[in-house]
Design an enzyme around this catalytic site. Structure first.
Site, PDB file in Angstrom:
ATOM      1  N   ASP A  10      -1.563  -1.175  -3.976  1.00 41.33           N
ATOM      2  CA  ASP A  10      -2.021  -0.656  -5.181  1.00 41.33           C
ATOM      3  C   ASP A  10      -0.860  -0.580  -6.251  1.00 41.33           C
ATOM      4  O   ASP A  10       0.170  -1.182  -5.827  1.00 41.33           O
ATOM      5  CB  ASP A  10      -2.195   1.081  -4.934  1.00 41.33           C
ATOM      6  CG  ASP A  10      -1.347   1.460  -3.659  1.00 41.33           C
ATOM      7  OD1 ASP A  10      -1.622   2.020  -2.890  1.00 41.33           O
ATOM      8  OD2 ASP A  10      -0.088   1.250  -4.292  1.00 41.33           O
ATOM      9  N   HIS A  20      -3.573 -17.391  -5.149  1.00 44.12           N
ATOM     10  CA  HIS A  20      -4.340 -16.594  -4.146  1.00 44.12           C
ATOM     11  C   HIS A  20      -5.809 -17.501  -3.663  1.00 44.12           C
ATOM     12  O   HIS A  20      -6.360 -16.883  -3.163  1.00 44.12           O
ATOM     13  CB  HIS A  20      -4.853 -15.327  -5.126  1.00 44.12           C
ATOM     14  CG  HIS A  20      -5.634 -15.792  -6.180  1.00 44.12           C
ATOM     15  ND1 HIS A  20      -5.266 -16.410  -7.217  1.00 44.12           N
ATOM     16  CD2 HIS A  20      -6.971 -15.491  -6.550  1.00 44.12           C
ATOM     17  CE1 HIS A  20      -6.213 -16.604  -8.184  1.00 44.12           C
ATOM     18  NE2 HIS A  20      -7.167 -15.938  -7.772  1.00 44.12           N
ATOM     19  N   ASP A  21      -5.838 -18.533  -4.408  1.00 42.14           N
ATOM     20  CA  ASP A  21      -6.869 -19.512  -3.872  1.00 42.14           C
ATOM     21  C   ASP A  21      -6.533 -20.543  -2.901  1.00 42.14           C
ATOM     22  O   ASP A  21      -7.536 -21.142  -2.712  1.00 42.14           O
ATOM     23  CB  ASP A  21      -7.640 -19.937  -5.267  1.00 42.14           C
ATOM     24  CG  ASP A  21      -8.328 -18.910  -6.112  1.00 42.14           C
ATOM     25  OD1 ASP A  21      -8.409 -19.262  -7.462  1.00 42.14           O
ATOM     26  OD2 ASP A  21      -8.834 -17.958  -5.631  1.00 42.14           O
ATOM     27  N   ASN A  77      -0.212   4.535  -0.427  1.00 37.05           N
ATOM     28  CA  ASN A  77      -0.961   5.758   0.024  1.00 37.05           C
ATOM     29  C   ASN A  77      -1.700   5.598   1.123  1.00 37.05           C
ATOM     30  O   ASN A  77      -2.402   6.457   1.453  1.00 37.05           O
ATOM     31  CB  ASN A  77      -1.810   6.121  -1.137  1.00 37.05           C
ATOM     32  CG  ASN A  77      -2.830   5.253  -1.412  1.00 37.05           C
ATOM     33  OD1 ASN A  77      -2.855   3.951  -1.037  1.00 37.05           O
ATOM     34  ND2 ASN A  77      -4.039   5.894  -2.275  1.00 37.05           N
ATOM     35  N   ASP A 135      -4.176   3.908   2.590  1.00 39.11           N
ATOM     36  CA  ASP A 135      -5.559   3.681   2.778  1.00 39.11           C
ATOM     37  C   ASP A 135      -5.704   2.175   3.072  1.00 39.11           C
ATOM     38  O   ASP A 135      -7.032   1.749   3.029  1.00 39.11           O
ATOM     39  CB  ASP A 135      -6.314   4.094   1.426  1.00 39.11           C
ATOM     40  CG  ASP A 135      -5.855   3.163   0.406  1.00 39.11           C
ATOM     41  OD1 ASP A 135      -6.626   3.058  -0.973  1.00 39.11           O
ATOM     42  OD2 ASP A 135      -4.899   2.295   0.361  1.00 39.11           O
ATOM     43  N   ASP A 190      -8.909 -16.567 -16.466  1.00 40.11           N
ATOM     44  CA  ASP A 190      -9.716 -17.119 -15.383  1.00 40.11           C
ATOM     45  C   ASP A 190     -10.723 -18.172 -15.982  1.00 40.11           C
ATOM     46  O   ASP A 190     -11.411 -17.824 -17.058  1.00 40.11           O
ATOM     47  CB  ASP A 190     -10.410 -16.130 -14.787  1.00 40.11           C
ATOM     48  CG  ASP A 190     -10.981 -16.315 -13.579  1.00 40.11           C
ATOM     49  OD1 ASP A 190     -10.345 -16.738 -12.474  1.00 40.11           O
ATOM     50  OD2 ASP A 190     -12.270 -16.066 -13.221  1.00 40.11           O
ATOM     51  N   ASP A 193       0.896  -1.141  -0.054  1.00 41.27           N
ATOM     52  CA  ASP A 193      -0.011  -0.190   0.040  1.00 41.27           C
ATOM     53  C   ASP A 193       0.837   1.237  -0.116  1.00 41.27           C
ATOM     54  O   ASP A 193       1.554   1.529   0.746  1.00 41.27           O
ATOM     55  CB  ASP A 193      -0.984  -0.056   1.273  1.00 41.27           C
ATOM     56  CG  ASP A 193      -1.732   1.361   1.537  1.00 41.27           C
ATOM     57  OD1 ASP A 193      -2.046   1.704   2.525  1.00 41.27           O
ATOM     58  OD2 ASP A 193      -1.770   1.907   0.333  1.00 41.27           O
ATOM     59  N   ASP A 243      -4.707 -10.557 -15.708  1.00 41.95           N
ATOM     60  CA  ASP A 243      -5.628 -11.566 -15.188  1.00 41.95           C
ATOM     61  C   ASP A 243      -7.024 -11.259 -16.028  1.00 41.95           C
ATOM     62  O   ASP A 243      -7.511 -10.351 -15.655  1.00 41.95           O
ATOM     63  CB  ASP A 243      -5.727 -11.723 -13.865  1.00 41.95           C
ATOM     64  CG  ASP A 243      -6.303 -13.088 -13.256  1.00 41.95           C
ATOM     65  OD1 ASP A 243      -5.959 -13.254 -12.347  1.00 41.95           O
ATOM     66  OD2 ASP A 243      -6.923 -13.788 -14.277  1.00 41.95           O
ATOM     67  N   GLU A 291      -6.628 -20.929 -16.736  1.00 35.62           N
ATOM     68  CA  GLU A 291      -7.126 -21.695 -15.516  1.00 35.62           C
ATOM     69  C   GLU A 291      -8.041 -22.707 -15.962  1.00 35.62           C
ATOM     70  O   GLU A 291      -9.131 -22.190 -16.415  1.00 35.62           O
ATOM     71  CB  GLU A 291      -7.354 -20.682 -14.331  1.00 35.62           C
ATOM     72  CG  GLU A 291      -8.014 -21.643 -13.380  1.00 35.62           C
ATOM     73  CD  GLU A 291      -8.622 -20.748 -12.218  1.00 35.62           C
ATOM     74  OE1 GLU A 291      -9.622 -20.081 -12.746  1.00 35.62           O
ATOM     75  OE2 GLU A 291      -8.595 -21.078 -10.906  1.00 35.62           O
TER      76      GLU A 291
HETATM   77  O1  TEU Z   1     -10.987 -19.364  -9.695  1.00 32.51           O
HETATM   78  C1  TEU Z   1     -11.627 -20.459 -10.078  1.00 32.51           C
HETATM   79  C2  TEU Z   1     -11.816 -21.731  -9.558  1.00 32.51           C
HETATM   80  O2  TEU Z   1     -10.992 -22.657  -9.684  1.00 32.51           O
HETATM   81  C3  TEU Z   1     -12.354 -21.280  -8.166  1.00 32.51           C
HETATM   82  O3  TEU Z   1     -13.808 -22.032  -8.162  1.00 32.51           O
HETATM   83  C4  TEU Z   1     -11.767 -22.232  -7.233  1.00 32.51           C
HETATM   84  O4  TEU Z   1     -12.147 -23.743  -7.177  1.00 32.51           O
HETATM   85  C5  TEU Z   1     -11.691 -21.613  -5.791  1.00 32.51           C
HETATM   86  O5  TEU Z   1     -11.608 -20.232  -6.075  1.00 32.51           O
HETATM   87  C6  TEU Z   1     -11.079 -22.453  -4.979  1.00 32.51           C
HETATM   88  O6  TEU Z   1     -11.238 -22.663  -3.782  1.00 32.51           O
HETATM   89  C7  TEU Z   1     -11.133 -18.251 -10.513  1.00 32.51           C
HETATM   90  C8  TEU Z   1     -10.215 -17.262  -9.510  1.00 32.51           C
HETATM   91  O7  TEU Z   1      -8.846 -17.656  -9.393  1.00 32.51           O
HETATM   92  C9  TEU Z   1     -10.879 -17.106  -8.225  1.00 32.51           C
HETATM   93  O8  TEU Z   1     -10.213 -16.273  -7.353  1.00 32.51           O
HETATM   94  C10 TEU Z   1     -12.072 -16.477  -8.630  1.00 32.51           C
HETATM   95  O9  TEU Z   1     -13.034 -16.288  -7.609  1.00 32.51           O
HETATM   96  C11 TEU Z   1     -12.940 -17.335  -9.743  1.00 32.51           C
HETATM   97  O10 TEU Z   1     -12.261 -17.982 -10.521  1.00 32.51           O
HETATM   98  C12 TEU Z   1     -14.105 -16.636 -10.117  1.00 32.51           C
HETATM   99  O11 TEU Z   1     -13.678 -15.765 -10.953  1.00 32.51           O
HETATM  100 CA    CA Z   2      -3.365   1.899  -1.282  1.00 35.92          CA
END
Ligand code: TEU
Ligand code: CA
Length: 535
Positions: A33, A312-313, A27, A29, A199, A25, A102, A240
């Site tokens: 960013d 991130h998932d 700035n 908040d 995605d 971050d 993405d 993906e």
């Molecule tokens: O994730 C798709 C997907 O594989 C998800 O349903 C996944 O099984 C779950 O997020 C994992 O627990 C992509 C993105 O990576 C995710 O961050 C998004 O929320 C999702 O698509 C919808 O755009």
């Molecule tokens: Ca920020």
């Protein structure tokens, strides 16, 4: 099989995945960013990173933290301006870094202009941009809980949303949708970006009448519509996908297909998991065996393989498969050696380079993720779990466990922000952060630096033939990579101290997480080494 030149060039990329909201971050908040990312480019270049995949940074109301796009050609207010994006692109290109955006083509936000127009009725140009039905045509469930069909009062019909209610699915059977998405891609190619992560690419072709949610009959046509054009041929594209069949993967990623360069599929991360919220230690043997299968399949077919363990998932893999407490450094470096010296293109998720474990939150109010909050509610209301039982499950599998603010130092807000972060900082950020890792005698960051340098200096690791040495019953992952008569051995022990005897002699290891001087002999838990084979 040797990769084609385009794919061989991609194996020279070391891609770092940034979740912009949580990276830095600039700035005050509390939200990461673009200027924050710019301020950390030198840190990434030092690591050996030459490409960045940035999660969605487009205008969004953040029902799903940017995966609900309200304008594909403008920057999310919280992340900055288009001028900041232009600066980021210029700063990255001046460092020889590639930027991979993405793309979210399966659905938009319900605040996107296309949807706002579409819901007004059937007599407007956007009417058929989405799937509208008088009655629910089936009983599909949304990934984030509840029905996949939402009734819209204004239009008086139901629309499809495979994810959150605020993420209506685009109707790709409408040629105007294809044209609009081509326009989005062309806009960013004009801006000079170098590729896309796409995605849920498997979902863009459906056949609702026949109950087909994804991998529908026109999928390859639509992917080719996006990336099989003259102005996209140079791009690096990673889709993906749920695809786990090599023939289908060839149809997606064959060099002459004009579709995508490679796929993110999660076979090697399922590790025999039942469901994502059921606490279970991942087996490194299963991880190894599945990785080996895909390494051999993609190598035999000249396909580019994506090398990753985190994103991130997914909660941090070192917490799922290793010992992220007493042996956190060993686990993080051992798993890095297992995967990033294989053939393919490496992806490193923010925090992996310092051995950041999965976060753990003490109460449900600390969570933000639409998926896990939906699952938490369903666990209690539909499955009869107590709040404590449901909290334990979401703590095990939620996506927030990987989305905590990046820990830059041990100060109050871990150097991420000067105010309240949008998501509570990691409970172990005072112990595990960039500053403390770089000050440590054994640094995960420095190990990653050495590993990426070794990989970049030796074609055996980017181009070489893979050969498995470990047997199925072994509790280690040993393999060799051979190119132009030069053979390297990678030796990664699992969780037990053990003697390892190799079927060949090696030089002193060029890479060793615990500094060993011989390639074979007594290995401690999660000890690893890479050494040139004497021939
Ligand atoms: O994730 C798709 C997907 O594989 C998800 O349903 C996944 O099984 C779950 O997020 C994992 O627990 C992509 C993105 O990576 C995710 O961050 C998004 O929320 C999702 O698509 C919808 O755009
Ligand atoms: Ca920020």
């Amino acid at each position: 099989m040797q990769l084609c030149k385009k794919y061989r060039d991609f194996t020279r990329m070391n891609i770092y995945q940034i979740y912009p909201r949580s990276f830095m971050d600039s700035n005050g908040d509390g939200i990461g960013d673009l200027q924050g990312i710019i301020s950390k480019l030198d840190y990434l270049q030092e690591l050996g990173i030459n490409a960045i995949w940035m999660c969605p940074c487009f205008k969004s109301p953040n029902a799903d933290n940017g995966y609900d796009v309200a304008d594909y050609c403008d920057i999310m207010d919280e992340f900055g301006t288009m001028a900041d994006m232009d600066e980021l692109i210029a700063e990255m290109h001046s460092r020889g870094m590639k930027l991979i955006l993405d793309l979210v083509p399966n659905h938009t936000s319900n605040e996107h202009k296309w949807f706002r127009e579409s819901r007004k009725g059937k007599d407007n140009p956007y009417s058929d941009f989405y799937y509208w039905y008088d009655e629910k045509p089936n009983d599909w469930k949304a990934s984030f809980g509840g029905s996949a069909w939402e009734y819209d009062e204004l239009r008086g019909q139901y629309y499809l949303h495979m994810f959150a209610v605020g993420q209506p699915d685009l109707n790709w059977d409408n040629p105007e949708v294809v044209k609009a998405m081509q326009g989005v891609i062309d806009f960013w190619v004009e801006k000079g970006i170098d590729g896309f992560r796409i995605d849920v690419i498997d979902l863009i072709s459906k056949d609702i009448a026949n109950g087909v949610k994804g991998l529908g009959p026109r999928l390859h046509e639509y992917i080719h519509d996006m990336f099989g054009r003259d102005n996209t041929a140079h791009l690096f594209t990673v889709g993906e996908s749920v695809v786990k069949d090599i023939e289908e993967m060839k149809r997606h990623c064959g060099e002459d297909r004009g579709e995508v360069s490679t796929l993110f599929q999660f076979d090697h991360l399922e590790c025999g998991r039942a469901d994502k919220f059921t606490p279970k230690k991942d087996s490194l043997r299963t991880f190894r065996d599945t990785l080996v299968y895909w390494q051999q399949q993609t190598d035999e077919n000249g396909l580019l393989y994506s090398l990753f363990t985190d994103n991130h998932d997914q909660p941090a893999f070192i917490s799922r498969a290793g010992n992220d407490r007493e042996l956190r450094y060993e686990t993080a470096t051992d798993i890095a050696a297992m995967i990033y010296l294989l053939k393919g293109v490496p992806f490193i998720y923010q925090g992996q380079e310092i051995g950041m474990p999965a976060a753990h939150y003490d109460n449900i109010d600390c969570f933000d993720d639409v998926e896990c909050l939906g699952a938490y509610r369903e666990m209690i209301t539909e499955k009869g779990l107590s709040e404590a039982e449901a909290l334990e499950k979401v703590n095990f599998g939620s996506r927030d466990n990987a989305r905590h603010p990046m820990a830059w130092d041990g100060s109050a807000k871990c150097g991420f922000t000067t105010s309240e972060p949008w998501l509570i900082e990691h409970s172990r950020a005072a112990e595990v952060n960039v500053a403390s890792d770089l000050a440590a005698e054994r640094s995960v960051y420095r190990f990653y630096q050495q590993l990426l340098k070794l990989r970049g200096e030796n074609d055996a690791f980017t181009d070489g033939r893979f050969e498995l040495i470990s047997k199925p019953e072994d509790d280690h992952f040993i393999y060799t990579r051979t190119q132009d008569g030069e053979k390297w051995a990678v030796i990664c022990n699992f969780e037990k101290d053990q003697q390892i005897k190799l079927p060949f002699d090696c030089e002193e290891p060029a890479l060793a997480n615990l500094g060993r001087k011989t390639a074979d002999g007594a290995y401690a838990a999660y000890e690893c080494a890479a050494a040139k084979v004497l021939q």
